[in-house]
Design a protein around this motif. Sequence first.
Motif, PDB file in Angstrom:
ATOM      1  N   ILE A  26      30.669 -45.859 -27.851  1.00  0.00           N
ATOM      2  CA  ILE A  26      31.967 -44.741 -27.952  1.00  0.00           C
ATOM      3  C   ILE A  26      32.916 -45.054 -28.640  1.00  0.00           C
ATOM      4  O   ILE A  26      33.435 -44.345 -29.599  1.00  0.00           O
ATOM      5  CB  ILE A  26      32.032 -44.093 -26.605  1.00  0.00           C
ATOM      6  CG1 ILE A  26      30.872 -43.495 -25.940  1.00  0.00           C
ATOM      7  CG2 ILE A  26      33.235 -43.264 -26.487  1.00  0.00           C
ATOM      8  CD1 ILE A  26      30.942 -42.934 -24.368  1.00  0.00           C
ATOM      9  N   LYS A  27      33.564 -46.357 -28.368  1.00  0.00           N
ATOM     10  CA  LYS A  27      34.591 -46.581 -29.047  1.00  0.00           C
ATOM     11  C   LYS A  27      34.480 -46.933 -30.488  1.00  0.00           C
ATOM     12  O   LYS A  27      35.153 -46.779 -31.460  1.00  0.00           O
ATOM     13  CB  LYS A  27      35.288 -48.100 -28.300  1.00  0.00           C
ATOM     14  CG  LYS A  27      35.998 -47.715 -26.918  1.00  0.00           C
ATOM     15  CD  LYS A  27      36.032 -48.907 -26.160  1.00  0.00           C
ATOM     16  CE  LYS A  27      37.241 -49.892 -26.529  1.00  0.00           C
ATOM     17  NZ  LYS A  27      37.641 -50.887 -25.578  1.00  0.00           N
ATOM     18  N   LYS A  28      33.257 -47.548 -30.734  1.00  0.00           N
ATOM     19  CA  LYS A  28      32.821 -48.053 -32.203  1.00  0.00           C
ATOM     20  C   LYS A  28      32.714 -46.600 -33.123  1.00  0.00           C
ATOM     21  O   LYS A  28      33.190 -46.670 -34.264  1.00  0.00           O
ATOM     22  CB  LYS A  28      31.718 -48.723 -32.213  1.00  0.00           C
ATOM     23  CG  LYS A  28      31.578 -49.778 -33.415  1.00  0.00           C
ATOM     24  CD  LYS A  28      30.755 -50.984 -33.198  1.00  0.00           C
ATOM     25  CE  LYS A  28      29.682 -50.960 -34.176  1.00  0.00           C
ATOM     26  NZ  LYS A  28      28.587 -51.796 -33.865  1.00  0.00           N
ATOM     27  N   LYS A  29      32.077 -45.789 -32.648  1.00  0.00           N
ATOM     28  CA  LYS A  29      31.496 -44.762 -33.252  1.00  0.00           C
ATOM     29  C   LYS A  29      32.175 -43.328 -33.303  1.00  0.00           C
ATOM     30  O   LYS A  29      32.149 -42.608 -33.993  1.00  0.00           O
ATOM     31  CB  LYS A  29      29.952 -44.447 -33.112  1.00  0.00           C
ATOM     32  CG  LYS A  29      29.306 -45.525 -32.987  1.00  0.00           C
ATOM     33  CD  LYS A  29      27.846 -45.325 -33.691  1.00  0.00           C
ATOM     34  CE  LYS A  29      27.072 -46.599 -34.189  1.00  0.00           C
ATOM     35  NZ  LYS A  29      25.790 -46.673 -34.609  1.00  0.00           N
ATOM     36  N   ILE A  30      32.804 -43.217 -32.038  1.00  0.00           N
ATOM     37  CA  ILE A  30      33.467 -41.726 -32.192  1.00  0.00           C
ATOM     38  C   ILE A  30      34.981 -41.466 -31.670  1.00  0.00           C
ATOM     39  O   ILE A  30      35.401 -40.462 -32.289  1.00  0.00           O
ATOM     40  CB  ILE A  30      32.755 -40.725 -31.400  1.00  0.00           C
ATOM     41  CG1 ILE A  30      32.102 -41.214 -30.103  1.00  0.00           C
ATOM     42  CG2 ILE A  30      31.511 -40.025 -32.046  1.00  0.00           C
ATOM     43  CD1 ILE A  30      31.406 -40.499 -29.059  1.00  0.00           C
ATOM     44  N   TYR A  31      35.533 -42.564 -30.865  1.00  0.00           N
ATOM     45  CA  TYR A  31      36.960 -42.165 -30.418  1.00  0.00           C
ATOM     46  C   TYR A  31      37.869 -42.179 -31.456  1.00  0.00           C
ATOM     47  O   TYR A  31      38.914 -41.312 -31.495  1.00  0.00           O
ATOM     48  CB  TYR A  31      37.135 -42.865 -29.263  1.00  0.00           C
ATOM     49  CG  TYR A  31      38.135 -43.967 -29.694  1.00  0.00           C
ATOM     50  CD1 TYR A  31      39.533 -43.789 -29.549  1.00  0.00           C
ATOM     51  CD2 TYR A  31      37.946 -45.399 -29.865  1.00  0.00           C
ATOM     52  CE1 TYR A  31      40.327 -44.800 -29.836  1.00  0.00           C
ATOM     53  CE2 TYR A  31      38.695 -46.289 -30.185  1.00  0.00           C
ATOM     54  CZ  TYR A  31      40.087 -45.945 -30.008  1.00  0.00           C
ATOM     55  OH  TYR A  31      41.010 -46.918 -30.408  1.00  0.00           O
ATOM     56  N   LYS A  32      37.662 -42.833 -32.636  1.00  0.00           N
ATOM     57  CA  LYS A  32      38.714 -42.633 -33.594  1.00  0.00           C
ATOM     58  C   LYS A  32      38.598 -41.422 -34.525  1.00  0.00           C
ATOM     59  O   LYS A  32      39.634 -40.920 -35.088  1.00  0.00           O
ATOM     60  CB  LYS A  32      38.817 -43.692 -34.634  1.00  0.00           C
ATOM     61  CG  LYS A  32      39.204 -44.934 -33.979  1.00  0.00           C
ATOM     62  CD  LYS A  32      39.650 -46.090 -34.884  1.00  0.00           C
ATOM     63  CE  LYS A  32      40.167 -47.528 -34.274  1.00  0.00           C
ATOM     64  NZ  LYS A  32      39.696 -48.607 -34.580  1.00  0.00           N
ATOM     65  N   SER A  33      37.660 -40.630 -34.284  1.00  0.00           N
ATOM     66  CA  SER A  33      37.314 -39.373 -35.164  1.00  0.00           C
ATOM     67  C   SER A  33      37.367 -38.375 -34.233  1.00  0.00           C
ATOM     68  O   SER A  33      36.800 -37.170 -34.638  1.00  0.00           O
ATOM     69  CB  SER A  33      36.205 -39.388 -35.936  1.00  0.00           C
ATOM     70  OG  SER A  33      35.023 -39.976 -35.210  1.00  0.00           O
TER      71      SER A  33
END
Length: 260
Positions: A26-33
């Motif tokens: 989740i942190k790698k793939k979505i939270y920044k977007s």
Amino acid sequence: MTKFLIIANWKLNGNYKFINKNINLIKKKIYKSLYFCNLSIAPPYIYLGYINNLLKNTSISLTAQNVDIHTKGSFTGEISIKMLKDVGVKYVIIGHSERRFFHNENNDIISKKFILIKNNGLIPILCLGETEKQKKRNETEKICIQQINSILENSNINILNKTIIAYEPIWAIGSGKNANINEIQKTILFIKKYISSLNSEIVKNIYFLYGGSVNVSNLDIFLQEKTINGLLIGKASLTIENFISLVKKAEKTINSFNSS
Ligand code: PEP
């Protein structure tokens, strides 16, 4: 509360391996977007503190699946609202049909929990909805209002301010049958109208979620309804790849609505 809220209810599932994999992805793939959605994870109690550490410096919040009505003392096996605050919880789910059925929680207990959560500065997520039998007897609206009224009997309308109501038809939970979108909309609008008749300002500050067999394939229909401010996701949150696809799809779809 303005973004679309997606809550992953892991129920009685997961272990350290599952958590490390899921939170890392989740942190790698979505939270920044995450621009249009807020994400919250509802793990089993014993992992709340651990996950809170993993989620530090992210916008992802923690949800508890339950709370006790007592705040301290000789209540073996229970967890208090202060403990939930201590480990960084933001939302607390109450009134879930699985707690009503398997743990005999009635409207009176649920209303006490609701008031306790709200008065302690956390946000209650009140789950309500009808059984299949009640639906066949056309009792959906009556059942939902009874559940709200039991809270109002023990408090006043202000208690609903800045809280969350999740409409979850019981027959749709984990069954693969999700409710017809027109029926969902009709029920949520009915609840809104009822609360609005008591206080037209407070109703604007309540988030309305839907829950019941939502997955990446049927997600779009729930995003199109302005009456739905978010989703409670059970089964579809347990396979991380599917859950990530679901959140990405929600972001993309909401973005396209906003720019059209
Ligand atoms: C739930 O239990 O709140 C829920 C919505 O579960 P599912 O998505 O599996 O129907």
